[in-house]
Design an enzyme around this catalytic site. Structure first.
Site, short mmCIF file in Angstrom:
data_model
loop_
_atom_site.label_atom_id
_atom_site.label_comp_id
_atom_site.label_asym_id
_atom_site.label_seq_id
_atom_site.Cartn_x
_atom_site.Cartn_y
_atom_site.Cartn_z
N THR A 76 0.86 -0.86 0.13
CA THR A 76 0.01 0.53 0.43
C THR A 76 0.70 1.04 0.29
OG1 THR A 76 -1.05 1.07 1.48
CG2 THR A 76 -0.13 0.15 2.34
N TYR A 108 -2.29 0.48 9.56
CA TYR A 108 -2.59 -0.55 8.72
C TYR A 108 -0.82 -0.31 8.19
CZ TYR A 108 -3.73 -0.61 3.69
OH TYR A 108 -3.55 -1.50 2.15
#
Length: 336
Positions: free
Chosen positions: A124, A148
């Protein structure tokens, strides 16, 4: 590049979910054999194409995963399984370190133990945190600002170290904002309560929601709302197939590549596109910033364009919205 599919199957973890199901389609369409591993906590068994086999289990279950690798002659793993909601990662970080980091460690160990030579990881742009400059390149500092992003960066580090110690190579693909749906209507984003902007906006346009919350109007961006690089999910899936072929062709090299178009749109610009495509004016509710959201994230995609023959085919915001809208209407028909 290789001339055809690998001698064995590709294991796709999280293949019953949004991005994973599109990767399954891209692999099958390219002639690969696929086995999907998914615990179906957030995925759907009906989202798995009938040409693939589904093994319902958690990627952290090393015994069952290793048995699946052996039984299906798996020669590559594409790892999508994990948790993906940034604000939830702030409020429940241990969930993200369990589902994204610890579970990935188990999966990597299973792959190494069974001699799988190739591993593609769903990473990501959140690994960059708040970049000092945009667009952001792979060599820029990785300083995540939410659990995250940290959980994904930790997995990248594991892969780097494992590839140095074992006969396995990997490609970590750092996604920017993934949106849209399969243009043939075979898959799309189906998770209830999704937080992705385009998904939320087309839900509002079709009456599933009463509006869209815009988190932050005071960012250092042209209109004050957050700017993101939106990539069509089918383009992203095609990048995974190309990355696999690169790993097979160059088995001693590994790669970390941004997946984006190199152009950003603000939240307001995206909502303008949704209004245009749907002929509905979606209500916008302006609220404060969410924890862990940077002002702008745009990909420098020079590296992926140099490394792969992949080229974006669906780099059109209105087109992305149209495909998302078509899928939303298909979901409504499925529910009726």
């Amino acid at each position: 590049m290789i001339d055809g599919p690998i001698d064995g199957k590709v294991m796709v973890t999280g293949g019953a979910g949004y991005i994973g199901s599109h990767a399954v389609l891209a692999l099958l369409d390219a002639g690969y054999e696929v086995v999907v591993v998914d615990n179906l906590v957030t995925g759907f068994d009906w989202a798995v194409d009938s040409r693939a086999e589904l093994v319902e289990c958690d990627v952290a279950d090393e015994g069952r995963v290793r048995a699946a690798i052996r039984g299906h002659r798996v020669r590559a793993v594409m790892h999508f399984a994990g948790s993906v909601v940034v604000p939830e990662s702030v409020s429940d970080p241990l969930k993200y370190y369990r589902n994204n980091t610890a579970a990935s460690r188990s999966l990597i160990e299973s792959a190494v133990a069974e001699g799988v030579p190739h591993f593609i990881f769903s990473s990501t742009a959140a690994t960059y945190g708040t970049p000092a400059k945009v667009p952001v390149a792979e060599g820029d500092p990785t300083v995540p600002i939410n659990p995250y992003g940290t959980s994904k960066l930790m997995t990248e580090a594991m892969l780097r170290d494992v590839a140095a110690a074992h006969p396995i190579n990997y490609c970590a693909l750092r996604y920017f904002n993934v949106a849209g749906a399969d243009p043939q209507g075979r898959s799309g984003q189906s998770t209830a309560g999704a937080t992705h902007l385009i998904k939320v906006a087309v839900e509002a346009a079709t009456g599933k929601r009463d509006g869209v919350s815009v988190f932050g109007t005071d960012f250092d961006t042209p209109d004050g709302t957050g700017v993101r690089d939106y990539i069509h999910v089918s383009d992203l899936a095609a990048a995974h197939v190309a990355a696999l072929e690169l790993l097979v062709a160059e088995p001693t090299r590994s790669h970390t590549l941004n997946c984006g178009y190199g152009r950003g749109f603000s939240v307001n610009e995206v909502l303008d596109a949704v209004d245009r495509v749907t002929n509905v004016t979606v209500e916008r509710r302006y609220e404060g910033r969410r924890p862990g959201d940077p002002a702008a994230l745009i990909a420098d995609n020079a590296a992926i364009l140099a490394a792969l023959p992949w080229r974006p085919e669906r780099d059109d915001l209105d087109g992305i919205v149209r495909d998302a809208l078509a899928w939303e209407r298909a979901l409504a028909e499925r529910a009726s």
